[in-house]
Design a protein around this motif. Sequence first.
Motif, PDB file in Angstrom:
ATOM      1  N   GLN A   1      -4.468 -48.752 -41.055  1.00  0.00           N
ATOM      2  CA  GLN A   1      -5.464 -48.714 -42.113  1.00  0.00           C
ATOM      3  C   GLN A   1      -5.061 -49.688 -43.214  1.00  0.00           C
ATOM      4  OE1 GLN A   1      -6.103 -44.744 -43.475  1.00  0.00           O
ATOM      5  NE2 GLN A   1      -7.367 -45.326 -45.221  1.00  0.00           N
ATOM      6  N   ARG A   2      -6.037 -50.345 -43.828  1.00  0.00           N
ATOM      7  CA  ARG A   2      -5.723 -51.324 -44.866  1.00  0.00           C
ATOM      8  C   ARG A   2      -6.797 -51.359 -45.938  1.00  0.00           C
ATOM      9  NH1 ARG A   2      -7.016 -57.328 -42.287  1.00  0.00           N
ATOM     10  NH2 ARG A   2      -9.287 -57.035 -42.105  1.00  0.00           N
ATOM     11  N   VAL A   3      -6.420 -51.916 -47.086  1.00  0.00           N
ATOM     12  CA  VAL A   3      -7.377 -52.201 -48.155  1.00  0.00           C
ATOM     13  C   VAL A   3      -7.128 -53.636 -48.613  1.00  0.00           C
ATOM     14  CG1 VAL A   3      -7.528 -49.808 -48.932  1.00  0.00           C
ATOM     15  CG2 VAL A   3      -5.845 -51.332 -49.977  1.00  0.00           C
ATOM     16  N   SER A   4      -8.186 -54.327 -49.018  1.00  0.00           N
ATOM     17  CA  SER A   4      -8.070 -55.695 -49.515  1.00  0.00           C
ATOM     18  C   SER A   4      -8.768 -55.803 -50.862  1.00  0.00           C
ATOM     19  CB  SER A   4      -8.689 -56.696 -48.538  1.00  0.00           C
ATOM     20  OG  SER A   4      -7.944 -56.777 -47.344  1.00  0.00           O
ATOM     21  N   LEU A   5      -8.120 -56.534 -51.774  1.00  0.00           N
ATOM     22  CA  LEU A   5      -8.662 -56.686 -53.110  1.00  0.00           C
ATOM     23  C   LEU A   5      -8.592 -58.157 -53.501  1.00  0.00           C
ATOM     24  CD1 LEU A   5      -6.237 -54.248 -53.224  1.00  0.00           C
ATOM     25  CD2 LEU A   5      -7.660 -53.632 -55.170  1.00  0.00           C
ATOM     26  N   ARG A   6      -9.689 -58.675 -53.985  1.00  0.00           N
ATOM     27  CA  ARG A   6      -9.710 -60.038 -54.491  1.00  0.00           C
ATOM     28  C   ARG A   6      -9.670 -59.975 -56.017  1.00  0.00           C
ATOM     29  NH1 ARG A   6     -13.063 -63.802 -56.284  1.00  0.00           N
ATOM     30  NH2 ARG A   6     -12.519 -65.966 -55.845  1.00  0.00           N
ATOM     31  N   PRO A   7      -8.643 -60.559 -56.633  1.00  0.00           N
ATOM     32  CA  PRO A   7      -8.483 -60.393 -58.083  1.00  0.00           C
ATOM     33  C   PRO A   7      -9.488 -61.185 -58.902  1.00  0.00           C
ATOM     34  CG  PRO A   7      -6.861 -61.946 -57.249  1.00  0.00           C
ATOM     35  CD  PRO A   7      -7.573 -61.381 -56.047  1.00  0.00           C
ATOM     36  N   GLU A   8      -9.719 -60.690 -60.105  1.00  0.00           N
ATOM     37  CA  GLU A   8     -10.473 -61.406 -61.129  1.00  0.00           C
ATOM     38  C   GLU A   8      -9.525 -61.689 -62.292  1.00  0.00           C
ATOM     39  OE1 GLU A   8     -13.491 -62.435 -60.714  1.00  0.00           O
ATOM     40  OE2 GLU A   8     -13.978 -61.316 -58.883  1.00  0.00           O
ATOM     41  N   ILE A   9      -9.860 -62.674 -63.104  1.00  0.00           N
ATOM     42  CA  ILE A   9      -9.010 -63.015 -64.243  1.00  0.00           C
ATOM     43  C   ILE A   9      -8.853 -61.790 -65.150  1.00  0.00           C
ATOM     44  CG2 ILE A   9      -8.853 -64.392 -66.359  1.00  0.00           C
ATOM     45  CD1 ILE A   9     -10.141 -66.683 -64.879  1.00  0.00           C
ATOM     46  N   GLY A  10      -7.617 -61.517 -65.521  1.00  0.00           N
ATOM     47  CA  GLY A  10      -7.328 -60.395 -66.404  1.00  0.00           C
ATOM     48  C   GLY A  10      -7.062 -59.089 -65.702  1.00  0.00           C
ATOM     49  N   ASP A  11      -7.326 -59.032 -64.396  1.00  0.00           N
ATOM     50  CA  ASP A  11      -7.087 -57.791 -63.640  1.00  0.00           C
ATOM     51  C   ASP A  11      -5.606 -57.429 -63.640  1.00  0.00           C
ATOM     52  OD1 ASP A  11      -9.717 -57.518 -62.949  1.00  0.00           O
ATOM     53  OD2 ASP A  11      -9.442 -57.822 -60.794  1.00  0.00           O
ATOM     54  N   GLY A  12      -5.347 -56.135 -63.725  1.00  0.00           N
ATOM     55  CA  GLY A  12      -4.026 -55.608 -63.457  1.00  0.00           C
ATOM     56  C   GLY A  12      -4.069 -54.869 -62.132  1.00  0.00           C
ATOM     57  N   LEU A  13      -3.033 -55.014 -61.315  1.00  0.00           N
ATOM     58  CA  LEU A  13      -2.990 -54.343 -60.024  1.00  0.00           C
ATOM     59  C   LEU A  13      -1.632 -53.690 -59.842  1.00  0.00           C
ATOM     60  CD1 LEU A  13      -4.297 -53.771 -57.236  1.00  0.00           C
ATOM     61  CD2 LEU A  13      -3.160 -55.852 -56.417  1.00  0.00           C
ATOM     62  N   LEU A  14      -1.647 -52.429 -59.461  1.00  0.00           N
ATOM     63  CA  LEU A  14      -0.436 -51.679 -59.147  1.00  0.00           C
ATOM     64  C   LEU A  14      -0.547 -51.140 -57.725  1.00  0.00           C
ATOM     65  CD1 LEU A  14      -0.448 -49.889 -62.525  1.00  0.00           C
ATOM     66  CD2 LEU A  14       1.683 -50.830 -61.642  1.00  0.00           C
ATOM     67  N   PHE A  15       0.535 -51.273 -56.959  1.00  0.00           N
ATOM     68  CA  PHE A  15       0.592 -50.672 -55.631  1.00  0.00           C
ATOM     69  C   PHE A  15       2.046 -50.400 -55.285  1.00  0.00           C
ATOM     70  CE2 PHE A  15       0.834 -55.233 -54.941  1.00  0.00           C
ATOM     71  CZ  PHE A  15       1.776 -55.386 -53.934  1.00  0.00           C
ATOM     72  N   ASN A  16       2.239 -49.633 -54.224  1.00  0.00           N
ATOM     73  CA  ASN A  16       3.585 -49.320 -53.762  1.00  0.00           C
ATOM     74  C   ASN A  16       3.996 -50.384 -52.752  1.00  0.00           C
ATOM     75  OD1 ASN A  16       5.853 -48.217 -52.377  1.00  0.00           O
ATOM     76  ND2 ASN A  16       5.278 -46.170 -53.052  1.00  0.00           N
ATOM     77  N   PRO A  17       4.964 -51.263 -53.089  1.00  0.00           N
ATOM     78  CA  PRO A  17       5.271 -52.387 -52.210  1.00  0.00           C
ATOM     79  C   PRO A  17       6.074 -52.015 -50.976  1.00  0.00           C
ATOM     80  CG  PRO A  17       6.771 -52.390 -54.065  1.00  0.00           C
ATOM     81  CD  PRO A  17       5.790 -51.280 -54.316  1.00  0.00           C
ATOM     82  N   ALA A  18       6.439 -50.724 -50.823  1.00  0.00           N
ATOM     83  CA  ALA A  18       7.033 -50.278 -49.561  1.00  0.00           C
ATOM     84  C   ALA A  18       5.994 -50.318 -48.449  1.00  0.00           C
ATOM     85  CB  ALA A  18       7.604 -48.872 -49.706  1.00  0.00           C
ATOM     86  N   HIS A  19       4.695 -50.249 -48.819  1.00  0.00           N
ATOM     87  CA  HIS A  19       3.637 -50.494 -47.852  1.00  0.00           C
ATOM     88  C   HIS A  19       3.593 -51.987 -47.551  1.00  0.00           C
ATOM     89  CE1 HIS A  19       1.671 -46.625 -49.438  1.00  0.00           C
ATOM     90  NE2 HIS A  19       2.058 -46.397 -48.195  1.00  0.00           N
ATOM     91  N   PHE A  20       3.427 -52.353 -46.302  1.00  0.00           N
ATOM     92  CA  PHE A  20       3.319 -53.763 -45.944  1.00  0.00           C
ATOM     93  C   PHE A  20       2.127 -54.365 -46.692  1.00  0.00           C
ATOM     94  CE2 PHE A  20       5.785 -54.737 -41.845  1.00  0.00           C
ATOM     95  CZ  PHE A  20       6.822 -53.891 -42.208  1.00  0.00           C
ATOM     96  N   HIS A  21       2.300 -55.596 -47.165  1.00  0.00           N
ATOM     97  CA  HIS A  21       1.242 -56.256 -47.922  1.00  0.00           C
ATOM     98  C   HIS A  21       1.338 -57.761 -47.728  1.00  0.00           C
ATOM     99  CE1 HIS A  21       4.748 -55.738 -50.589  1.00  0.00           C
ATOM    100  NE2 HIS A  21       4.395 -56.879 -51.158  1.00  0.00           N
ATOM    101  N   ALA A  22       0.257 -58.461 -48.047  1.00  0.00           N
ATOM    102  CA  ALA A  22       0.195 -59.908 -47.863  1.00  0.00           C
ATOM    103  C   ALA A  22      -0.849 -60.484 -48.806  1.00  0.00           C
ATOM    104  CB  ALA A  22      -0.150 -60.250 -46.414  1.00  0.00           C
ATOM    105  N   VAL A  23      -0.816 -61.819 -48.947  1.00  0.00           N
ATOM    106  CA  VAL A  23      -1.808 -62.542 -49.751  1.00  0.00           C
ATOM    107  C   VAL A  23      -2.438 -63.597 -48.858  1.00  0.00           C
ATOM    108  CG1 VAL A  23      -2.193 -64.052 -51.738  1.00  0.00           C
ATOM    109  CG2 VAL A  23      -0.523 -62.178 -51.887  1.00  0.00           C
ATOM    110  N   GLU A  24      -3.775 -63.649 -48.853  1.00  0.00           N
ATOM    111  CA  GLU A  24      -4.450 -64.661 -48.048  1.00  0.00           C
ATOM    112  C   GLU A  24      -4.499 -65.978 -48.807  1.00  0.00           C
ATOM    113  OE1 GLU A  24      -8.455 -63.452 -47.185  1.00  0.00           O
ATOM    114  OE2 GLU A  24      -9.210 -64.165 -49.110  1.00  0.00           O
TER     115      GLU A  24
END
Length: 267
Positions: free
Chosen positions: A218-241
Amino acid sequence: MTRTTALDPLFTVVNTAVLTDRHLANLAAGTLAAVRVPGFLDAQTCRTALRVLDRLPTGEYDPDRVATPIVRFGPALNDYRDDAGALDAQRYWHDAEAARALWHRAGVRPDPIAISLARLGEVWGAAVSPAAIGGRAVFGGTVREINTGALIHYDDLNREFPTGLFDQEIVAQLAFNAWVAVPEEGGATTVWRHRWEPADEEHRDAYGYGPETVAHCQRVSLRPEIGDGLLFNPAHFHAVEPNAGGRRVAFAFFLGLTTTGQLIAWS
């Protein structure tokens, strides 16, 4: 054996203008995918920060460890591990003090790192303290420009330095990003509901892992906007396109929840 294909209803993204301590606690517990805070930094702060950042000296991560080019200001502890998995302290502290001096000299006002740490401390109910090694505060608050993407990977200080590193004991780790520039297309962050397990090493790719590692997760994807703050648990596998064009620039640091309930920060 029966294998479930049901989705975890808790592994979701919360979009909120009002960040709370419950959000942070759920992320630390691993029962939430990510929390996105639109407008965490205001437009003027983003514009000012980007102008100053373009005058700061930047470099890339150690290419032997991070093959994809990621431009960065400020040292990251991971780049200072020696062959035995310990911190190359002499080199790290030299670079950390140099970065602090350059940041102070640049006079970034308002300071996005100070703003972010202060706001997170208010949410938690106690000020965020810097992580420390031998009573000495580590550097916290790198700036990263990731335009060509980042491989699937995870971040876990307790695995990276299994014999311990900080004076404080960490029981959970969070990643924080605040964007001051975003591309018109691409650059999404994806987080998978998967944590490292030994079998993943069969799919090791440089500092990260091949896509087959998380192909059925299962996954979620988020595309940032200027000024956005993002918090996540980095023990979960993650990547940037990768970006299709433009710049993707963010202030970034880690938060650690200690055994005494304190939040500490580092990069």
